[in-house]
Design an enzyme around this catalytic site. Structure first.
Site, PDB file in Angstrom:
ATOM      1  CE  LYS A  80     -19.944 -21.109  24.296  1.00  0.00           C
ATOM      2  NZ  LYS A  80     -19.730 -20.465  22.982  1.00  0.00           N
ATOM      3  CB  SER A 163     -23.351 -19.158  22.241  1.00  0.00           C
ATOM      4  OG  SER A 163     -22.035 -19.472  21.806  1.00  0.00           O
ATOM      5  CB  SER A 187     -20.180 -17.324  20.262  1.00  0.00           C
ATOM      6  OG  SER A 187     -21.409 -17.627  19.654  1.00  0.00           O
TER       7      SER A 187
END
Lengths: 505, 153
Positions: A80, A163, A187
């Site tokens: 990420k 996310s 997330s």
């Protein structure tokens, strides 16, 4: 696409170790897969091809010369974009950090390198991890690799969740077998559920946060995303462990002590808590069926189902958004455009430091980040801190006590990960609360510091008018109870495999 | 080798770092180097400026409140941002109202996920960032200084 390209990490690493496949070859395949699928999905925002291939060649050399090989030997991994790797851009999908290159690596990234993994590139996310759809990104939205069929299918595609939507989409589409995400309020688990893969939020403190760009530090945890529970555990074992650079990381002694008191439970001995309040929730029909099928299966293998109550569940979302926004307003105050990050060009000749800081932050942050900074500033300000922030921290205590009471009766808790499958891209853009509510079942684990896993469920049947988007269930365990979560997920994985075969037959 | 850069640390330290970072700036101003020690805004009126706004407890968010928060948060907004925030903040705070009305005095406030306190470790010296690394991401620098806008009238 050959079958080899979508191998789970364990199998891929085994083949590489045995000499069936070179690391360079496997890395090339992964890069080719990204080249083919990423233009549609936008899961990766940057691929580190040269660095990855150079490292692959080094690893091949290492194997041939007979050196010992790490547990993730040759496995390509997506990171990420809020995890630091020395010299690589780490943008948090924000204009504020669009040129930021960390001069150090996150502890988790260093541990991946020590385990002989290949860092393939960085994945898309909501700006500063604030969002539930991977839509609030300077790189544009990521698409869910699952396109629904049937009369209700949406043309522009579905959100992968967020996310960590880039990481989940990258794994689900077979670009990489493993990826890391971060989970502050769901997330990792929510995008894993939307994309049909496994995602784990570890116990708070089991994984070092050093080198993770902070959003809400008392809630943030880094965790793995994978296509099998075995892979999920493999990646978790590599990244977990105490770290002198993160004072909130749990010591090995502490973890072992807690694990010893939890003990080992077979599925037959397992008491599974069914959360009473969830039965009253508005759940999509496929999510409800996934829960029912999971319960049936667990009963069939001998587990005991026990109804438990978490009476403060209804307050979880408000509690979470107040605490997370307060911590975000505090954490993000470091972005002043002076040491690093975006600095605005203020036209006034005699612009003051304050003006330049305010303008830099105004230009650098996107709408959702601004919304949370403003909410946090409000909730922490004089006259309101007691009413909002402190009240939320009291509720956090109450929610934690609810869980403690439930875990006195049961070993794990079963519930949905999300109220519904993936939503169409852009569906919640105008309504922040509707978006926040997609996290209603995931935020509690962060507030209470508990480990929680999202497990995809293969439904045995669909109604003709239902879009076949992935659905998932979620399990919570007491602190340091990750092994219970892996055990349950492994059993359900077997069930999924036979459900899939049944559907094909 | 890991270098320990104080960029992403714990929330409890965040505001400290913000202040520290400003305190520790060495400012180049018209050729003179001035070491500035203190708050960015010289917040003598700290207690006053931290007030969210004189308004009743219904928590209605007006344009004035938004403008005031903007100053507290060092966040310059556009007119469009402001207008949408008036609505969004009102909605979110309205949603949170069910929570703010409860009597929760029996529960001790909990700010962390775990009950860890006073985590200690050996105070041994380790390598930290080099000057070059510390300046590597600065928007404007003239080694060994960071260049920032003027801070004195």
């Amino acid at each position: 696409m050959t079958q080899q390209e979508n191998l789970p990490a364990l199998e891929l690493s085994r083949r590489i170790r045995s000499g069936d496949l070179s690391v360079v070859e496997s890395t090339r395949r992964s890069l080719a897969e990204v080249a083919q699928r990423n233009p549609t999905l936008n899961a990766f925002v940057e691929v580190w091809s040269d660095a990855a291939l150079t490292r692959a060649a080094e690893l091949d050399h290492k194997r041939v010369s007979g050196e010992s090989t790490g547990p993730l030997f040759g496995v390509p991994i997506g990171l990420k974009s809020n995890l630091c790797v020395t010299g690589q851009l780490c943008t948090c999908a924000s204009k504020m950090l669009s040129n930021y290159r960390p001069t150090y690596s996150a502890t988790v990234c260093q541990r991946l390198l020590d385990a002989d993994a290949i860092l393939l590139g960085r994945t898309n996310m909501d700006e500063y991890a604030m969002g539930s759809g991977t839509e609030y990104s300077i790189y544009g939205p990521t698409r869910n690799p699952h396109f629904a069929s049937g009369p209700n299918a949406v043309l522009e595609g579905y959100s992968p969740g967020g996310s960590s939507g880039g990481s989940a989409a990258a794994v689900a589409s077979g670009m990489v077998p493993l990826a890391l995400g971060s989970d502050t309020g769901g997330s990792i688990r929510q995008p894993a559920a939307f994309c049909g893969v496994y995602g784990l939020k570890p116990t708070y403190g089991r994984v070092s946060r050093f080198g993770l760009v902070a959003y809400a530090s008392s809630l943030d945890q880094i965790g793995p995303i994978a296509t099998t529970p075995e892979d999920l555990e493999l990646l978790f074992q590599v990244i977990q462990g105490s770290d002198r650079l993160d004072a909130t990381s749990l010591s090995r002694e502490k973890v072992q002590q807690v694990e010893a008191t939890l003990g080992h439970k077979s599925l037959k001995q397992l008491r599974v808590g069914i959360i009473r309040e969830h039965a009253e929730q508005d759940l999509a029909p496929t999510v409800r069926r996934a829960l029912e099928e999971t319960k049936e299966y667990l009963k069939s293998v001998g587990a005991t189902l026990v109804e438990v109550s978490l009476p403060k569940q209804a307050q979880a979302i408000a509690t979470y958004y107040l605490i997370a926004s307060c911590e975000a307003a505090s954490n993000l105050s470091r972005y002043d455009g002076m040491h690093f990050g975006h600095r605005a060009q203020v036209p006034e000749k005699n612009a003051t430091l304050e003006q330049v800081i305010a303008a830099s932050r105004g230009e650098g942050f996107g709408a959702e980040v601004k919304r949370r900074i403003m909410l946090g500033t409000y909730a922490l300000s004089h006259g309101y801190a007691e009413q909002y922030y402190q009240q939320a921290t009291r509720m956090r205590q109450a929610i934690r006590q609810d869980f403690a009471a439930a875990f006195a009766e049961v070993d794990v808790l079963l519930g949905p990960t999300t109220p519904a499958p993936a939503f169409p891209i852009g569906a919640h853009r105008q309504d922040p609360i509707a978006m926040y509510l997609t996290d209603q079942f995931t935020v509690s684990a962060n507030l209470a510091g508990l480990p929680a896993i999202s497990v995809p469920i293969e439904l045995t049947n669909f109604q003709p008018d239902e879009s076949r988007l992935p659905v998932a269930v979620q399990f919570h365990a007491p602190p340091c109870g990750e092994s219970r979560l892996f055990a349950v997920a492994n059993a359900l994985h077997e069930r999924n495999q036979s459900a899939k075969l049944g559907a094909e037959a | 080798m890991k270098t320990c850069t104080p960029i992403f640390l714990l929330a409890s330290q965040a505001s400290f770092w913000f202040r520290f970072s400003i305190c520790s700036l060495i400012v180049t101003l018209g050729g003179r180097k001035i070491v500035r020690c203190g708050n960015p805004s010289g917040r003598e009126e700290n207690s006053k400026t931290m007030d969210a706004k004189p308004q009743d407890v219904t928590g209605e968010v007006t344009m004035d409140v938004v403008r005031h928060l903007e100053r507290l948060a060092y966040l310059q907004l556009s007119e469009v941002d402001r207008a949408s925030l008036v609505g969004d903040l009102s909605k979110v705070l309205g949603y949170a109202r069910s929570l703010t009305r409860l009597d929760l005095t029996e529960f001790e406030p909990q700010t962390h996920a775990m009950d860890q306190a006073n985590v200690m470790r050996a105070d041994d010296v380790q390598a930290s960032s080099t000057l070059e690394q510390a300046l590597a991401n600065a928007p404007q620098a003239a080694s060994p200084y960071l260049q920032v806008p003027r801070v004195l009238e």
